[in-house]
Design an enzyme around this catalytic site. Structure first.
Site, PDB file in Angstrom:
ATOM      1  N   ARG A 208      22.601  -4.847 -43.917  1.00 50.52           N
ATOM      2  CA  ARG A 208      22.680  -3.384 -43.878  1.00 50.52           C
ATOM      3  C   ARG A 208      24.055  -2.932 -43.374  1.00 50.52           C
ATOM      4  NH1 ARG A 208      16.786  -1.644 -41.276  1.00 50.52           N
ATOM      5  NH2 ARG A 208      15.502  -2.776 -42.775  1.00 50.52           N
TER       6      ARG A 208
ATOM      7  N   ASP B 198      16.033  -3.144 -33.409  1.00 48.81           N
ATOM      8  CA  ASP B 198      15.883  -2.726 -34.805  1.00 48.81           C
ATOM      9  C   ASP B 198      17.246  -2.382 -35.390  1.00 48.81           C
ATOM     10  OD1 ASP B 198      14.440  -2.343 -37.128  1.00 48.81           O
ATOM     11  OD2 ASP B 198      14.188  -0.210 -36.768  1.00 48.81           O
TER      12      ASP B 198
END
Length: 668
Positions: free
Chosen positions: A242, A191
């Site tokens: 991100r 993740d």
């Protein structure tokens, strides 16, 4: 430059269980001339710090420095962990801890959490501290955490590039406050690498490496607009998205970051650099983007100000709109030039071998007394611990036991007289050892920029036992630099654990005063480039003795006083250079003292050596070599070191021992 709060953010307030003592003490130390946190933490011999906080600052900067600051485990004990069980125990403890991670720690089961509670510092020792296959997790309500100098790696599950089946972040935090993430390397996790979630506040992320990953660094997952975050000097390499993504941040300040070698998989939307999302106000300054798609972009509801960055081979969105905010309304900082960012960040981001090897404890900001800071050091301490002592007078005794080696005591004032450790116990109330204001039984202890004093008033008391030590050492490899020792009888005792054990002590650029036997003991002791003051006792014939050595008979090296100056307020010809001390009548204590290349005052007697307790000074090993000044002479009562022997009576000869110790070559 030090980052003190300049503006309170809306809705901010004191944290439960925390005070502003650290900030007040820091401000006071700056007013009194202490080194800045960056200067104090900078490793010896390291290059000059870049940016206002410095590459190795012990204090957080940016938003983590506001509203009382982020101190981590300061005030707690220092522990070193080498396995999962110990890391779990101390990271989750209720009390504060400074947790040093030595070597690689494998977390089991694969991908599981290490819960980190409030008031913790977790720091890798050198550049080898690792957490493998697991996550550091900060639950809601956690406050005041520092995570530094670690590699956190390899919880990636093959085939789960999008992180849909696992949530094995490197660090995840939910609704926390005051967290500093610094000099870490995050790579190949499940993740995200770093998730700053929900309503987390007062966060700084600096000098980290984010590599080999899809979703590097996310901020948000909340409809509230509360998060304040500083992101600087980080390196994003081999990541896809991100970098970071900031959703609904009240204030996101990004500067001097380096984005390079972005994953190029042809994704037209979800491959990007920085993204200001939701209602975020983002400011980007002097960053460097190379081979990046969508280097910086903003939602229509967000604001993004960019200035001073360099873009090389970038494509896609370069959004800039809105006024965002002015970071300087919140804290001070200095930008590095954007052109310097690639070299600076690639060299100094990630774990550093100079970090974690010197744990810094602050008195009184973190620990109320010097002894409390000493007590926080673990037994068997294998890494340097520096106890920084703010200016002031500390009326208390200090004992450093043999179990706590590798300590540095450092006054932070401009002058050694600014920081004084003092007590007033005479030998009549606890023996000679018990009278000592400071006792050092540990090996490898250094003291700098401090004054040690025993201010027992002899004139006000009639006692049998007026010895009153300012300092007693029995450890080996003890260094005093720019220190002062104040007292009368027996001011400074440099000793060893027993007669036939050799301990070594080195003093330079220091000051010692006293009257009777005020430099004494059996340790091999070198006093260099220092001032020795022989105090008058009001006598017209005998005011005292500078030395009283008790050197073991098989140790050729006792006291060497070299390239120093003896001064005195005593009348002429009333002071002795020394006498031979035989503790308890021990015949194998054969004093060895050499005054070399040292100036002597008129107060020194023409026959400066004398007997003691029935033992003749002529049986001791007392010599001079090239002494000068009004108190120097060459007579039958003043043995001179033969010139042929001078080459083997140097500072190096006295200190080398079996291990080649050479503190005189280490100029700090």
């Amino acid at each position: 430059m030090t980052h003190l709060r300049s503006k309170r953010l809306p809705g901010s307030g004191p944290r439960p269980g925390r005070t502003l003592v650290a900030v007040v003490a820091l401000a006071a130390s700056l007013v009194l001339g202490a080194l800045t946190p960056a200067e104090a933490a900078e490793p010896e011999g390291a290059p000059a710090a870049s940016g206002s906080h410095g590459k190795w600052s012990a204090e957080p900067h940016g938003f983590a420095s506001l509203d009382g600051g982020t101190t981590g485990g300061a005030g707690g004990k220092v522990v070193t962990v080498t396995d999962r069980a110990a890391l779990l125990k101390y990271a989750a403890a209720e009390e504060p801890y400074v947790i040093r991670v030595a070597g690689s720690i494998d977390v089991e089961p694969f991908g599981s959490d290490i819960t980190v509670t409030s008031n913790k510092t977790i720091i890798g020792v050198g550049d080898t501290g690792e957490i493998v296959h697991g996550e550091l997790h900060l639950n809601p309500g956690t406050s005041n955490v520092i995570i530094r100098n670690l590699t956190i790696r390899d919880s990636y599950v093959e085939g789960d590039w999008d992180g849909k089946t696992t949530d094995f972040d490197a660090i995840q935090m939910d609704s926390v406050d005051h967290v500093w993430i610094d000099h870490n390397r995050f790579t190949h996790m499940g993740d995200g690498l770093l998730d700053v979630r929900k309503d987390s506040q007062y966060i700084t992320v600096s000098y980290n490496q984010f590599t080999q990953h899809n979703k590097a660094f996310g901020i948000g997952w909340t409809a509230d607009v509360k998060t304040q975050i500083t992101i600087d000097h980080n390196w994003f390499s081999g990541t896809k998205q991100r970098n970071p993504s900031a959703d609904n941040c009240a204030y996101a300040h990004l500067y001097n970051n380096y984005l390079s070698a972005q994953v190029a998989d042809g994704d037209p939307v979800w491959t990007y650099g920085n993204w200001s999302r939701g209602k975020t106000k983002m400011v980007i300054e002097n960053s460097y983007y190379k081979d990046v798609q969508h280097p910086y972009q903003a939602d229509a509801t967000a604001e993004l100000v960019e200035r001073g960055s360099i873009l090389r081979n970038t494509t896609g969105r370069h959004d800039e709109w809105g006024a965002a905010f002015d970071p300087r309304e919140f804290y001070d900082y200095r930008l590095d030039p954007a052109a310097a960012v690639p070299a600076l960040v690639t060299r100094f981001s990630g774990p550093q071998r100079n970090l974690g090897t010197d744990t810094v404890l602050n008195v009184p900001a973190d620990y109320p007394t010097v002894q409390a800071a000493v007590d926080a050091v673990p037994d068997g301490n294998d890494g340097t611990v520096t106890i920084r002592i703010a200016p002031g007078t500390y009326r208390a005794k200090v004992f450093i036991p043999a179990t706590k080696p590798n300590l540095v005591l450092r006054g932070t004032g401009r002058d050694r007289s600014d920081t004084v450790i003092v007590h007033d116990t005479p030998a009549a109330y606890g023996g000679s050892t018990g009278s000592a204001t400071v006792r050092i039984a540990a090996n490898d202890v250094t003291a700098r920029n401090l004054t040690f004093s025993n201010d027992f008033d002899e004139a006000a008391h009639e006692l049998n036992g007026e010895q009153a030590l300012a300092m007693k050492t029995t450890g080996d490899r003890i260094v005093f630099e720019d220190t002062a020792f104040l007292g009368n009888q027996d001011t400074l005792m440099t000793d060893s654990p027993k007669l036939d054990v050799i301990s070594r002590v080195y003093l330079r650029d220091s000051y010692i005063e006293g009257d009777v036997d005020f430099i004494y003991g059996r340790a091999t002791t070198v006093i260099e480039h220092s001032v020795i003051k022989a105090l008058s006792r009001g006598s017209t014939t005998n005011n005292g003795y500078i030395t009283a050595a008790s050197t073991w008979k098989d140790n050729p090296y006792g006291f060497l006083i070299t390239k120093s100056k003896v001064v005195s307020d005593a009348p002429a010809a009333t002071f002795h250079l020394g006498r031979p001390w035989h503790p308890g009548g021990e015949p194998n204590a054969i004093a060895q003292v050499l005054f070399r290349d040292t100036e002597l005052p008129a107060a020194i007697k023409s026959s400066p050596w004398t007997d003691m307790s029935g033992f003749s000074w002529k049986d001791a090993r007392f010599t001079e070599y090239r002494t000068y000044g009004p108190g120097a002479a060459v007579t039958a009562d003043r043995p001179q070191l033969p010139a042929a022997d001078a080459a083997t009576r140097t500072v190096a000869d006295y200190l080398a021992g079996q291990d080649g110790w050479a503190p005189h070559t280490d100029r700090r």
